[in-house]
Design an enzyme around this catalytic site. Structure first.
Site, short mmCIF file in Angstrom:
data_model
loop_
_atom_site.label_atom_id
_atom_site.label_comp_id
_atom_site.label_asym_id
_atom_site.label_seq_id
_atom_site.Cartn_x
_atom_site.Cartn_y
_atom_site.Cartn_z
N SER A 64 0.77 -1.16 -0.07
CA SER A 64 0.01 -0.10 -0.08
C SER A 64 0.84 1.21 -0.04
O SER A 64 0.14 2.41 -0.15
CB SER A 64 -0.82 0.19 1.11
OG SER A 64 -1.98 -0.77 0.99
N LYS A 67 0.53 3.56 -2.83
CA LYS A 67 -0.45 4.25 -3.15
C LYS A 67 -0.24 5.62 -3.25
O LYS A 67 -0.84 6.33 -4.31
CB LYS A 67 -1.63 4.07 -2.26
CG LYS A 67 -2.40 2.56 -2.10
CD LYS A 67 -3.24 2.11 -1.13
CE LYS A 67 -3.64 0.79 -1.18
NZ LYS A 67 -4.48 0.44 0.07
N TYR A 191 -3.03 -3.14 -10.42
CA TYR A 191 -2.83 -2.81 -9.09
C TYR A 191 -1.86 -3.64 -8.36
O TYR A 191 -1.11 -3.39 -7.40
CB TYR A 191 -4.11 -2.52 -8.56
CG TYR A 191 -4.18 -2.41 -6.88
CD1 TYR A 191 -3.51 -1.03 -6.55
CD2 TYR A 191 -4.53 -3.32 -6.25
CE1 TYR A 191 -3.67 -1.16 -4.86
CE2 TYR A 191 -4.54 -3.36 -5.03
CZ TYR A 191 -4.12 -2.16 -4.54
OH TYR A 191 -3.94 -1.98 -2.92
N TYR A 243 -5.03 4.63 7.44
CA TYR A 243 -6.37 4.10 7.44
C TYR A 243 -7.12 4.45 8.89
O TYR A 243 -7.34 5.79 9.08
CB TYR A 243 -6.15 2.72 7.66
CG TYR A 243 -5.36 1.94 6.46
CD1 TYR A 243 -5.63 2.14 5.21
CD2 TYR A 243 -4.35 1.26 6.79
CE1 TYR A 243 -4.84 1.90 4.15
CE2 TYR A 243 -3.37 0.92 5.79
CZ TYR A 243 -3.85 1.13 4.58
OH TYR A 243 -3.19 0.63 3.59
N VAL A 261 1.08 -3.47 4.06
CA VAL A 261 1.16 -4.97 4.76
C VAL A 261 2.05 -5.89 4.86
O VAL A 261 2.37 -6.67 5.57
CB VAL A 261 -0.27 -6.03 4.29
CG1 VAL A 261 -1.42 -5.38 4.73
CG2 VAL A 261 0.03 -5.95 2.77
N1 GLN Z 1 -1.96 -5.23 -2.10
C1 GLN Z 1 -2.47 -5.16 -0.85
C2 GLN Z 1 -3.93 -5.16 -1.03
O1 GLN Z 1 -4.56 -4.72 -1.84
C3 GLN Z 1 -1.95 -3.73 -0.17
C4 GLN Z 1 -2.69 -3.50 1.17
C5 GLN Z 1 -1.87 -2.92 1.89
O2 GLN Z 1 -0.50 -2.94 2.12
N2 GLN Z 1 -2.65 -2.30 3.25
O3 GLN Z 1 -4.66 -5.72 -0.11
#
Ligand code: GLN
Length: 416
Positions: A64, A67, A191, A243, A261
């Protein structure tokens, strides 16, 4: 002398080395195999020096943390208006994989939750781009930010794609509301590749430093994104990067940040530095336990809280002196709104009894745009009041000092 900065970072790591709290993410099978004890931190200043310690060369998938960078790329490719029509900037207060859209517009609430990130990925390059072009754009963009060639970890990508039901559900919902024109599986595929780009904490620190440096790469000196794009991206990170813990984060830590994550975290402190940390065990919000702890320590011990106010303006007016027919005001440092206001307040409240007024800019490092406009306006008004105005500007920190009427103030050398 050996700089003590690496020792500070060593201390931060040493204190957290024994903390085993949290659990490695396992909803992406490949991530469950990550070495849980990996611990690293890196810091890059906006003038391009990187300090790092611990597992600073261990690669992990960006997840993430991609992003905000994909958002910056989409803003650059498509412009703020097109991006804003598709994705909002409001903190959702929800988990990263929540199926949530704004009530009326059906826009994803922000680019940091998966719904927004899928929409942002789809915006990359152009309205007619292929899936390959979008993926190539992010990999190249991330590589330029990192200053080295980054690659997609194919095993992480394949592993996530096998279990991507939730992201597919989000993408189908986005299709339903016409947010996505491309097929859901194609956008999720691209993605997922974006999330599987491998980085180190050193990469993250230098990537973050580019955002902190208004879009100019701190090492290459190249402008990678417009200043406005960097500002928007940092703003969204500050509000939505963590978040459902984003509000608490802003109060406690105050560093615009993004977690992933796989256990990485990115931070960017405007005008100062970029940060990267890694430690794979996560808390209930999906944020790295020791990553959060490292950021807390850095914020507290090194004064890195965004809202930690410094009286920037109060030091700009160094002093004034009167010699013969001239009153000289000596300025210094970086002149922003508050510093310029300080100088203008003195110029308007002093009873200046000499025919000439000089601003000595010899110690000024830089004018912000507004600082420059305010000082020029002050000089224009002094001139209208009948004063003979001039500047001492040996380093040309105030180039082309047009007073708005085509005339310049006098230029003095400081010796006359
Ligand atoms: N690739 C992961 C997902 O889309 C990224 C989520 C994350 O890092 N919080 O679930």
């Amino acid at each position: 002398m050996r700089t003590p900065v690496p020792d500070y970072l060593d201390e931060v790591l040493a204190e957290l080395a024994a903390d085993r709290a949290g659990a490695v993410a396992d909803y992406i099978p490949q991530l469950a195999d990550a070495a849980p004890d990996v611990l690293g931190v890196a810091l890059t200043t906006v003038d391009g020096r990187t300090y790092s310690t611990g597992d600073d060369d261990v690669e992990f998938s960006i997840q993430s943390i991609s992003k905000p960078f994909a958002y910056a790329a989409a803003l650059t490719d498509r412009g703020p208006a097109t991006v804003a029509a598709t994705v909002g900037v409001e903190p959702s207060g929800e988990a990263f994989d929540e199926l949530s859209l704004e009530g009326e517009t059906h826009r994803p609430k922000n680019p940091m939750i998966n719904a927004g990130a899928l929409a942002v990925h789809h915006l990359l390059v152009s309205g007619t781009a292929t899936s390959e072009e979008r993926v190539a754009r992010v990999v190249e963009f991330f590589s330029e930010l990192a200053g080295r060639r980054l690659t997609v970890d194919e095993s992480v990508y394949r592993s996530e794609l096998q279990t991507a039901e939730r992201n597919l559900a989000i993408a189908h919902m986005l299709r339903n509301y016409r947010v996505l024109a491309a097929p859901a599986h194609e956008v999720v595929d691209g993605y997922t590749r974006q999330c599987a780009v491998n980085v180190t904490v050193r990469d993250l620190a230098v990537m973050g430093a580019t955002l902190a440096n208004a879009g100019v790469h701190p090492v290459s000196g190249r402008r990678v994104v417009p200043a406005e794009v960097a500002r928007r991206t940092l703003s969204v990170m500050a509000g939505c990067g963590m978040y459902d813990a984003a509000g608490d984060w802003l109060v406690r830590v105050g560093i615009p940040a993004k977690s992933g994550v796989s256990g990485g975290m990115l931070g960017a402190l405007p005008g100062q530095l970029g940060l990267g940390t890694v430690s794979p065990r996560l808390d209930a919000h999906g944020n790295s336990v020791r990553g959060v702890a490292m950021f807390e320590r850095l914020s507290r011990d090194m004064g890195m809280h965004l809202m930690e106010a410094e009286p920037y303006g109060s030091t700009v007016l160094r002093g004034s002196r009167r010699e013969g027919d001239t009153t000289t005001y000596v300025m210094q440092g970086v002149v922003q709104f508050s510093g310029a206001e300080r100088v203008l307040d003195r110029l308007s409240s002093d009873t200046i009894e000499t025919p000439a007024v000089v601003l000595d800019l010899g110690r000024v490092d830089r004018f912000s745009d507004v600082g420059r406009r305010m000082i020029l306006e002050g000089l224009r008004r002094l001139k209208l009041d009948g004063y003979d105005v001039a500047v001492i500007d040996p380093d040309t920190v105030l180039p082309d000092p047009d007073l708005g009427d085509g005339t310049w103030p006098g230029i003095r050398t400081g010796q006359d």
